[in-house]
Scaffold this motif. Structure first.
Motif, PDB file in Angstrom:
ATOM      1  N   ARG A  17       0.831  -1.208   0.000  1.00 61.41           N
ATOM      2  CA  ARG A  17       0.000   0.000   0.000  1.00 61.41           C
ATOM      3  C   ARG A  17       0.862   1.253   0.000  1.00 61.41           C
ATOM      4  O   ARG A  17       0.637   2.179  -0.767  1.00 61.41           O
ATOM      5  CB  ARG A  17      -0.923   0.024   1.223  1.00 61.41           C
ATOM      6  N   ARG A  18       1.847   1.285   0.888  1.00 58.35           N
ATOM      7  CA  ARG A  18       2.709   2.468   0.994  1.00 58.35           C
ATOM      8  C   ARG A  18       3.529   2.678  -0.276  1.00 58.35           C
ATOM      9  O   ARG A  18       3.613   3.791  -0.799  1.00 58.35           O
ATOM     10  CB  ARG A  18       3.621   2.354   2.214  1.00 58.35           C
ATOM     11  N   ALA A  19       4.148   1.614  -0.784  1.00 60.42           N
ATOM     12  CA  ALA A  19       5.008   1.743  -1.969  1.00 60.42           C
ATOM     13  C   ALA A  19       4.194   2.140  -3.197  1.00 60.42           C
ATOM     14  O   ALA A  19       4.632   2.990  -3.995  1.00 60.42           O
ATOM     15  CB  ALA A  19       5.749   0.425  -2.230  1.00 60.42           C
ATOM     16  N   ALA A 125      -3.789   7.417  -4.516  1.00 58.28           N
ATOM     17  CA  ALA A 125      -2.731   7.114  -3.542  1.00 58.28           C
ATOM     18  C   ALA A 125      -3.258   7.252  -2.123  1.00 58.28           C
ATOM     19  O   ALA A 125      -2.996   6.399  -1.265  1.00 58.28           O
ATOM     20  CB  ALA A 125      -1.534   8.045  -3.763  1.00 58.28           C
ATOM     21  N   ALA A 126      -4.018   8.299  -1.847  1.00 55.81           N
ATOM     22  CA  ALA A 126      -4.584   8.485  -0.508  1.00 55.81           C
ATOM     23  C   ALA A 126      -5.553   7.359  -0.173  1.00 55.81           C
ATOM     24  O   ALA A 126      -5.581   6.876   0.966  1.00 55.81           O
ATOM     25  CB  ALA A 126      -5.289   9.844  -0.413  1.00 55.81           C
ATOM     26  N   ALA A 127      -6.339   6.926  -1.159  1.00 58.55           N
ATOM     27  CA  ALA A 127      -7.282   5.836  -0.926  1.00 58.55           C
ATOM     28  C   ALA A 127      -6.552   4.521  -0.661  1.00 58.55           C
ATOM     29  O   ALA A 127      -7.037   3.689   0.104  1.00 58.55           O
ATOM     30  CB  ALA A 127      -8.224   5.691  -2.118  1.00 58.55           C
ATOM     31  N   LEU A 128      -5.387   4.331  -1.256  1.00 58.68           N
ATOM     32  CA  LEU A 128      -4.622   3.107  -1.006  1.00 58.68           C
ATOM     33  C   LEU A 128      -4.016   3.112   0.393  1.00 58.68           C
ATOM     34  O   LEU A 128      -3.882   2.060   1.008  1.00 58.68           O
ATOM     35  CB  LEU A 128      -3.518   2.939  -2.052  1.00 58.68           C
ATOM     36  N   PRO A 131      -7.636   2.170   3.477  1.00 59.47           N
ATOM     37  CA  PRO A 131      -8.525   1.335   2.677  1.00 59.47           C
ATOM     38  C   PRO A 131     -10.010   1.655   2.819  1.00 59.47           C
ATOM     39  O   PRO A 131     -10.820   1.160   2.060  1.00 59.47           O
ATOM     40  CB  PRO A 131      -8.231  -0.083   3.160  1.00 59.47           C
ATOM     41  N   LYS A 132     -10.394   2.503   3.737  1.00 58.56           N
ATOM     42  CA  LYS A 132     -11.811   2.788   3.930  1.00 58.56           C
ATOM     43  C   LYS A 132     -12.402   3.749   2.886  1.00 58.56           C
ATOM     44  O   LYS A 132     -13.467   3.514   2.368  1.00 58.56           O
ATOM     45  CB  LYS A 132     -12.046   3.364   5.327  1.00 58.56           C
ATOM     46  N   PRO A 133     -11.745   4.887   2.580  1.00 58.67           N
ATOM     47  CA  PRO A 133     -12.386   5.839   1.679  1.00 58.67           C
ATOM     48  C   PRO A 133     -12.502   5.312   0.252  1.00 58.67           C
ATOM     49  O   PRO A 133     -11.733   4.455  -0.165  1.00 58.67           O
ATOM     50  CB  PRO A 133     -11.482   7.064   1.713  1.00 58.67           C
ATOM     51  N   ARG A 134     -13.465   5.840  -0.444  1.00 55.12           N
ATOM     52  CA  ARG A 134     -13.661   5.462  -1.842  1.00 55.12           C
ATOM     53  C   ARG A 134     -12.982   6.476  -2.741  1.00 55.12           C
ATOM     54  O   ARG A 134     -12.789   7.624  -2.366  1.00 55.12           O
ATOM     55  CB  ARG A 134     -15.153   5.430  -2.160  1.00 55.12           C
ATOM     56  N   CYS A 135     -12.660   6.031  -3.959  1.00 58.75           N
ATOM     57  CA  CYS A 135     -12.056   6.922  -4.943  1.00 58.75           C
ATOM     58  C   CYS A 135     -13.122   7.780  -5.596  1.00 58.75           C
ATOM     59  O   CYS A 135     -14.240   7.333  -5.800  1.00 58.75           O
ATOM     60  CB  CYS A 135     -11.348   6.112  -6.027  1.00 58.75           C
ATOM     61  N   GLU A 136     -12.745   8.978  -5.923  1.00 64.56           N
ATOM     62  CA  GLU A 136     -13.626   9.846  -6.693  1.00 64.56           C
ATOM     63  C   GLU A 136     -13.463   9.518  -8.163  1.00 64.56           C
ATOM     64  O   GLU A 136     -12.434   8.996  -8.578  1.00 64.56           O
ATOM     65  CB  GLU A 136     -13.237  11.300  -6.459  1.00 64.56           C
ATOM     66  N   PRO A 137     -14.464   9.859  -8.981  1.00 67.51           N
ATOM     67  CA  PRO A 137     -14.305   9.606 -10.412  1.00 67.51           C
ATOM     68  C   PRO A 137     -13.165  10.454 -10.974  1.00 67.51           C
ATOM     69  O   PRO A 137     -12.903  11.545 -10.482  1.00 67.51           O
ATOM     70  CB  PRO A 137     -15.643  10.010 -11.016  1.00 67.51           C
ATOM     71  N   PRO A 138     -12.495   9.953 -12.001  1.00 69.48           N
ATOM     72  CA  PRO A 138     -11.388  10.706 -12.587  1.00 69.48           C
ATOM     73  C   PRO A 138     -11.905  11.898 -13.383  1.00 69.48           C
ATOM     74  O   PRO A 138     -13.091  11.967 -13.709  1.00 69.48           O
ATOM     75  CB  PRO A 138     -10.718   9.685 -13.508  1.00 69.48           C
ATOM     76  N   ASP A 175     -13.123   2.148 -10.320  1.00 67.76           N
ATOM     77  CA  ASP A 175     -14.379   1.396 -10.405  1.00 67.76           C
ATOM     78  C   ASP A 175     -14.397   0.243  -9.422  1.00 67.76           C
ATOM     79  O   ASP A 175     -15.433  -0.077  -8.844  1.00 67.76           O
ATOM     80  CB  ASP A 175     -14.605   0.857 -11.829  1.00 67.76           C
ATOM     81  N   GLN A 176     -13.268  -0.397  -9.212  1.00 67.44           N
ATOM     82  CA  GLN A 176     -13.217  -1.516  -8.274  1.00 67.44           C
ATOM     83  C   GLN A 176     -13.311  -1.021  -6.836  1.00 67.44           C
ATOM     84  O   GLN A 176     -13.767  -1.738  -5.967  1.00 67.44           O
ATOM     85  CB  GLN A 176     -11.926  -2.327  -8.470  1.00 67.44           C
ATOM     86  N   ARG A 177     -12.872   0.205  -6.574  1.00 63.90           N
ATOM     87  CA  ARG A 177     -12.848   0.727  -5.201  1.00 63.90           C
ATOM     88  C   ARG A 177     -14.178   1.351  -4.786  1.00 63.90           C
ATOM     89  O   ARG A 177     -14.390   1.621  -3.636  1.00 63.90           O
ATOM     90  CB  ARG A 177     -11.761   1.792  -5.069  1.00 63.90           C
ATOM     91  N   ARG A 178     -15.069   1.661  -5.737  1.00 61.49           N
ATOM     92  CA  ARG A 178     -16.324   2.339  -5.384  1.00 61.49           C
ATOM     93  C   ARG A 178     -17.323   1.381  -4.826  1.00 61.49           C
ATOM     94  O   ARG A 178     -17.361   0.252  -4.988  1.00 61.49           O
ATOM     95  CB  ARG A 178     -16.901   3.026  -6.623  1.00 61.49           C
TER      96      ARG A 178
END
Length: 178
Positions: A17-19, A125-128, A131-138, A175-178
């Motif tokens: 996750r960090r790398a 990167a912040a979402a990785l 692991p709780k927050p979801r990604c915003e659409p690009p 899409d996988q993270r939402r």
């Protein structure tokens, strides 16, 4: 495996996750510097070599992660790594094939689009890291690009295709993270 066990007794997922997050932040810097160099008049900077090193570390972490047993991954690790590699490899190719020239008339618009794409990398990167927050659409292509640039139209097209592809990569991983 023994080194991995000693370094990460609870597994390599945290280091992965960090790398990967560090690699994606470095890829964001590559996006910004490449557009600044090819659409504006800034020097290429040091983001590209730093991102290459970050990519190698993230790949090594992923290799170790694959050796371990994990339940199904909640992150598309190959997709996240590919997104970073597409930023780095695309920038490298663009900088070699289109050395910096006069600034494009749409420099500000390209810079804005690049900032939006780079921001997508930073949010991923912040979402990785958490692991709780979801990604915003690009970001979407802002449109309204000039069509009267003469030969500079090729340079604009190359940069737009690259940024569009990076936004698609972010969408696929997100899409996988939402």
């Amino acid at each position: 495996m023994l080194t991995g066990l000693l370094a990460w007794p609870r597994g390599s997922a945290g280091e992965l996750r960090r790398a990967t997050a560090r690699f994606l932040v470095a890829a964001a810097a590559v996006v910004r510097q490449t557009i600044a160099a090819l659409a504006g008049s800034a020097p290429a900077g040091s983001a590209l070599p730093m991102a290459r090193r970050g990519g190698l570390l993230a790949e090594a972490s992923y290799t170790l992660y694959q050796v371990e047993r994990h339940p199904s991954a909640e992150v598309d690790w190959p997709g996240a790594l590919d997104a970073g590699h597409h930023a780095v490899g695309g920038a490298d190719s663009l900088l070699r094939s289109s050395p910096p020239a006069e600034p494009l008339s749409c420099h500000r618009q390209l810079t804005g689009y690049a900032d939006a794409v780079a921001g997508g990398y930073e949010r991923l990167a912040a979402a990785l890291r958490d692991p709780k927050p979801r990604c915003e659409p690009p970001p979407a292509d802002p449109g309204g690009w000039p069509t009267d640039l003469g030969l500079d139209m090729y340079r604009l097209s190359d940069l737009r295709v690259w940024l569009d592809r990076l936004a698609e990569d972010l969408a696929q991983v997100g899409d996988q993270r939402r």
